[in-house]
Design a protein around this motif. Structure first.
Motif, short mmCIF file in Angstrom:
data_model
loop_
_atom_site.label_atom_id
_atom_site.label_comp_id
_atom_site.label_asym_id
_atom_site.label_seq_id
_atom_site.Cartn_x
_atom_site.Cartn_y
_atom_site.Cartn_z
N CYS A 1 22.87 46.45 43.25
CA CYS A 1 24.24 46.16 42.83
C CYS A 1 24.24 45.97 41.31
O CYS A 1 23.37 45.30 40.77
N THR A 2 25.22 46.57 40.63
CA THR A 2 25.34 46.38 39.19
C THR A 2 26.64 45.67 38.82
O THR A 2 26.73 45.08 37.76
N GLU A 3 27.66 45.75 39.69
CA GLU A 3 28.92 45.05 39.50
C GLU A 3 29.43 44.59 40.86
O GLU A 3 29.21 45.27 41.85
N ILE A 4 30.12 43.46 40.86
CA ILE A 4 30.66 42.95 42.11
C ILE A 4 32.08 42.46 41.87
O ILE A 4 32.41 41.98 40.79
N GLY A 5 32.90 42.61 42.88
CA GLY A 5 34.28 42.13 42.82
C GLY A 5 34.76 41.79 44.21
O GLY A 5 34.04 42.01 45.20
N LEU A 6 35.95 41.26 44.32
CA LEU A 6 36.48 40.91 45.62
C LEU A 6 36.82 42.13 46.46
O LEU A 6 36.95 42.04 47.67
N LEU B 1 31.29 33.28 42.40
CA LEU B 1 30.69 33.90 41.21
C LEU B 1 31.69 33.98 40.07
O LEU B 1 31.36 33.74 38.92
N PHE B 2 32.93 34.31 40.40
CA PHE B 2 33.98 34.36 39.38
C PHE B 2 34.26 32.97 38.83
O PHE B 2 34.46 32.79 37.63
N SER C 1 41.96 52.57 35.83
CA SER C 1 42.13 51.28 36.48
C SER C 1 43.12 51.33 37.65
O SER C 1 43.24 50.37 38.37
N GLU C 2 43.83 52.46 37.85
CA GLU C 2 44.79 52.54 38.93
C GLU C 2 44.12 52.41 40.29
O GLU C 2 44.71 51.88 41.22
N GLY C 3 42.89 52.89 40.46
CA GLY C 3 42.22 52.84 41.74
C GLY C 3 41.63 51.48 42.07
O GLY C 3 41.35 51.18 43.21
N ARG C 4 41.43 50.64 41.08
CA ARG C 4 40.80 49.35 41.30
C ARG C 4 41.86 48.26 41.25
O ARG C 4 42.60 48.13 40.30
N SER C 5 41.88 47.44 42.29
CA SER C 5 42.92 46.40 42.36
C SER C 5 42.38 45.02 41.99
O SER C 5 43.16 44.10 41.86
N THR C 6 41.08 44.89 41.82
CA THR C 6 40.52 43.57 41.50
C THR C 6 39.57 43.66 40.32
O THR C 6 39.05 44.71 39.99
N ASP C 7 39.34 42.52 39.70
CA ASP C 7 38.41 42.40 38.58
C ASP C 7 36.98 42.44 39.10
O ASP C 7 36.71 42.09 40.25
N ARG C 8 36.06 42.88 38.27
CA ARG C 8 34.64 42.89 38.62
C ARG C 8 33.84 42.21 37.53
O ARG C 8 34.27 42.16 36.39
#
Length: 146
Positions: A40-45, A122-123, A10-17
């Motif tokens: 697309c299978t997941e989306i985030g900001l 979407l969130f 999770s260190e590389g990802r800064s946002t929720d998906r």
């Protein structure tokens, strides 16, 4: 060990998906189509997770366009953050051209908060649906977190 592994990932990802499935049209910087059968299978900001027939090398600059569930066309510029081939050619021969032969992540570049409002919607819809489900469970005497 599992906790340390999760923390490392999770260190590389800064946002929720959130899970989101839609066709994505990906073009390279020169305007040529890239990544056939991209979905697309997941989306985030911060970006997207893509399943495709062909992967793209990391740091490749791309432009994407896709329809969101609201019907709105979302377009963005980004780069390939990571890429993984799901079928190893030396073990199974050449990839079959299916839409799940490769996985990769696209990180958005220089998106303003205004440009990301459709994704934020979407969130918001997900959160409203969760609240609705909790109210229904509570009303029917069921555990809230089932």
């Amino acid at each position: 060990m599992g906790r340390a592994l999760r923390r490392h990932r999770s260190e590389g990802r800064s946002t929720d998906r959130i899970p989101f499935h839609a066709l994505v049209h990906i073009t390279a910087e020169d305007g040529k189509p890239a990544a056939p059968l991209a979905r697309c299978t997941e989306i985030g900001l911060g970006g997207l997770r893509i399943s495709s027939a062909e992967g793209l090398p990391p740091q490749t600059r791309v432009h994407i366009s896709m329809r969101l569930s609201s019907g709105r066309l979302f377009t963005a510029a980004g780069h390939i953050a990571w890429s993984k081939q799901t079928i190893h050619p030396s073990l199974f021969g050449t990839p079959t051209g299916r839409d799940d032969d490769a996985l990769f992540g696209i990180a958005f570049d220089h998106q303003s908060p205004k440009d990301l409002l459709p994704i934020a919607g979407l969130f918001d819809a997900r959160d409203r649906e969760r609240q609705r489900a909790r109210r229904i469970r509570r009303r029917n005497g069921l555990p809230i977190h089932a």
